[in-house]
Design a protein around this motif. Structure first.
Motif, PDB file in Angstrom:
ATOM      1  N   ASN A   1       0.869  -1.167   0.000  1.00  0.00           N
ATOM      2  CA  ASN A   1       0.000   0.000   0.000  1.00  0.00           C
ATOM      3  C   ASN A   1       0.915   1.228   0.000  1.00  0.00           C
ATOM      4  O   ASN A   1       1.574   1.519   0.994  1.00  0.00           O
ATOM      5  CB  ASN A   1      -0.897  -0.020   1.234  1.00  0.00           C
ATOM      6  N   ASP A   2       0.988   1.923  -1.126  1.00  0.00           N
ATOM      7  CA  ASP A   2       1.922   3.034  -1.284  1.00  0.00           C
ATOM      8  C   ASP A   2       1.172   4.359  -1.389  1.00  0.00           C
ATOM      9  O   ASP A   2       0.103   4.435  -1.981  1.00  0.00           O
ATOM     10  CB  ASP A   2       2.766   2.863  -2.555  1.00  0.00           C
ATOM     11  N   HIS A   3       1.799   5.390  -0.829  1.00  0.00           N
ATOM     12  CA  HIS A   3       1.276   6.753  -0.914  1.00  0.00           C
ATOM     13  C   HIS A   3       2.445   7.655  -1.315  1.00  0.00           C
ATOM     14  O   HIS A   3       3.488   7.644  -0.675  1.00  0.00           O
ATOM     15  CB  HIS A   3       0.700   7.195   0.422  1.00  0.00           C
ATOM     16  N   HIS A   4       2.270   8.428  -2.392  1.00  0.00           N
ATOM     17  CA  HIS A   4       3.309   9.335  -2.878  1.00  0.00           C
ATOM     18  C   HIS A   4       2.722  10.741  -2.977  1.00  0.00           C
ATOM     19  O   HIS A   4       1.624  10.927  -3.492  1.00  0.00           O
ATOM     20  CB  HIS A   4       3.807   8.922  -4.276  1.00  0.00           C
ATOM     21  N   ALA A   5       3.516  11.713  -2.528  1.00  0.00           N
ATOM     22  CA  ALA A   5       3.143  13.117  -2.664  1.00  0.00           C
ATOM     23  C   ALA A   5       4.397  13.889  -3.092  1.00  0.00           C
ATOM     24  O   ALA A   5       5.483  13.636  -2.581  1.00  0.00           O
ATOM     25  CB  ALA A   5       2.598  13.662  -1.363  1.00  0.00           C
ATOM     26  N   GLN A   6       4.231  14.823  -4.047  1.00  0.00           N
ATOM     27  CA  GLN A   6       5.368  15.586  -4.564  1.00  0.00           C
ATOM     28  C   GLN A   6       4.912  17.011  -4.816  1.00  0.00           C
ATOM     29  O   GLN A   6       3.818  17.249  -5.332  1.00  0.00           O
ATOM     30  CB  GLN A   6       5.867  14.940  -5.864  1.00  0.00           C
ATOM     31  N   GLU A   7       5.771  17.937  -4.455  1.00  0.00           N
ATOM     32  CA  GLU A   7       5.458  19.343  -4.669  1.00  0.00           C
ATOM     33  C   GLU A   7       6.747  20.079  -5.081  1.00  0.00           C
ATOM     34  O   GLU A   7       7.809  19.829  -4.533  1.00  0.00           O
ATOM     35  CB  GLU A   7       4.899  19.973  -3.402  1.00  0.00           C
ATOM     36  N   SER A   8       6.634  20.945  -6.065  1.00  0.00           N
ATOM     37  CA  SER A   8       7.795  21.682  -6.562  1.00  0.00           C
ATOM     38  C   SER A   8       7.371  23.124  -6.850  1.00  0.00           C
ATOM     39  O   SER A   8       6.353  23.358  -7.498  1.00  0.00           O
ATOM     40  CB  SER A   8       8.320  21.034  -7.846  1.00  0.00           C
TER      41      SER A   8
ATOM     42  N   ASP B   1      -2.139   7.314  -4.694  1.00  0.00           N
ATOM     43  CA  ASP B   1      -2.221   6.158  -3.798  1.00  0.00           C
ATOM     44  C   ASP B   1      -2.256   4.907  -4.652  1.00  0.00           C
ATOM     45  O   ASP B   1      -2.882   4.884  -5.718  1.00  0.00           O
ATOM     46  CB  ASP B   1      -3.482   6.227  -2.931  1.00  0.00           C
ATOM     47  N   HIS B   2      -1.624   3.851  -4.136  1.00  0.00           N
ATOM     48  CA  HIS B   2      -1.492   2.642  -4.940  1.00  0.00           C
ATOM     49  C   HIS B   2      -1.618   1.409  -4.033  1.00  0.00           C
ATOM     50  O   HIS B   2      -0.962   1.330  -3.005  1.00  0.00           O
ATOM     51  CB  HIS B   2      -0.116   2.646  -5.627  1.00  0.00           C
ATOM     52  N   VAL B   3      -2.482   0.475  -4.422  1.00  0.00           N
ATOM     53  CA  VAL B   3      -2.588  -0.827  -3.745  1.00  0.00           C
ATOM     54  C   VAL B   3      -2.211  -1.880  -4.763  1.00  0.00           C
ATOM     55  O   VAL B   3      -2.857  -2.017  -5.799  1.00  0.00           O
ATOM     56  CB  VAL B   3      -4.015  -1.073  -3.211  1.00  0.00           C
ATOM     57  N   PHE B   4      -1.143  -2.621  -4.442  1.00  0.00           N
ATOM     58  CA  PHE B   4      -0.631  -3.584  -5.415  1.00  0.00           C
ATOM     59  C   PHE B   4      -1.438  -4.878  -5.432  1.00  0.00           C
ATOM     60  O   PHE B   4      -1.822  -5.354  -6.476  1.00  0.00           O
ATOM     61  CB  PHE B   4       0.842  -3.883  -5.118  1.00  0.00           C
ATOM     62  N   ALA B   5      -1.706  -5.465  -4.266  1.00  0.00           N
ATOM     63  CA  ALA B   5      -2.418  -6.751  -4.238  1.00  0.00           C
ATOM     64  C   ALA B   5      -3.228  -6.855  -2.964  1.00  0.00           C
ATOM     65  O   ALA B   5      -2.832  -6.358  -1.924  1.00  0.00           O
ATOM     66  CB  ALA B   5      -1.436  -7.902  -4.331  1.00  0.00           C
ATOM     67  N   ALA B   6      -4.352  -7.508  -3.079  1.00  0.00           N
ATOM     68  CA  ALA B   6      -5.185  -7.811  -1.919  1.00  0.00           C
ATOM     69  C   ALA B   6      -5.670  -9.238  -2.060  1.00  0.00           C
ATOM     70  O   ALA B   6      -6.048  -9.670  -3.148  1.00  0.00           O
ATOM     71  CB  ALA B   6      -6.361  -6.849  -1.837  1.00  0.00           C
ATOM     72  N   GLU B   7      -5.623 -10.004  -0.953  1.00  0.00           N
ATOM     73  CA  GLU B   7      -6.089 -11.386  -1.012  1.00  0.00           C
ATOM     74  C   GLU B   7      -6.781 -11.744   0.289  1.00  0.00           C
ATOM     75  O   GLU B   7      -6.541 -11.126   1.329  1.00  0.00           O
ATOM     76  CB  GLU B   7      -4.925 -12.339  -1.300  1.00  0.00           C
TER      77      GLU B   7
END
Length: 142
Positions: free
Chosen positions: A52-59, A94-100
């Motif tokens: 479960n990934d969360h990325h935030a970027q600001e420039s 936001d990214h969810v790769f796999a759920a089982e």
């Protein structure tokens, strides 16, 4: 069981004549019963989420500048530039790769029955005789 008792008072010439006879059968039985019952029930569940990934970027970029140009010979030339440069970028994901998930259940029942039946039969016969004159004593057993 049967018992037979006889007694002779002397008609045969003896002082005492006594006899006893027993015969019969014995029956015996053994009955044993063992009973057991039971049941079980199991249930389980397992669920998981992986990566479960969360990325935030600001420039933000901000720049200012000034340019001045001047010429003097016969005709006068003058030039002036002022500038401001502003840039703002932002991103978020936001990214969810796999759920089982898994579920399982188990049910079991058992029953036991042990029975023992045994029969014992026995036959017997015994007799006793007594004659009074000679002191004779005899036992007869079968």
């Amino acid at each position: 069981m049967s018992d037979i008792d006889t007694y002779d008072s002397g008609d045969t010439g003896h002082d005492v004549d006594y006899g006893q006879y027993s015969a019969g059968q014995e029956h015996d039985a053994l009955d044993q019963l063992h009973q057991a019952q039971g049941s079980e029930h199991d249930a389980q569940s397992q669920f998981g989420i992986y990566e479960n990934d969360h990325h935030a970027q600001e420039s933000t970029d901000f720049s200012t500048g000034s340019h001045v140009e001047y010429d003097q010979p016969a005709a006068v030339h003058y030039s002036a530039d002022n500038y401001t440069n502003y840039s703002h970028d932002a991103s978020e994901d936001d990214h969810v790769f796999a759920a089982e998930g898994s579920e399982s259940s188990h049910s079991a029942q058992f029953s036991e029955l042990d029975a023992l039946s045994q029969r014992f039969d026995a036959a017997f016969a015994e007799g006793t005789q007594f004659h009074g004159e000679g002191g004779q004593y005899g036992v007869a057993a079968n």
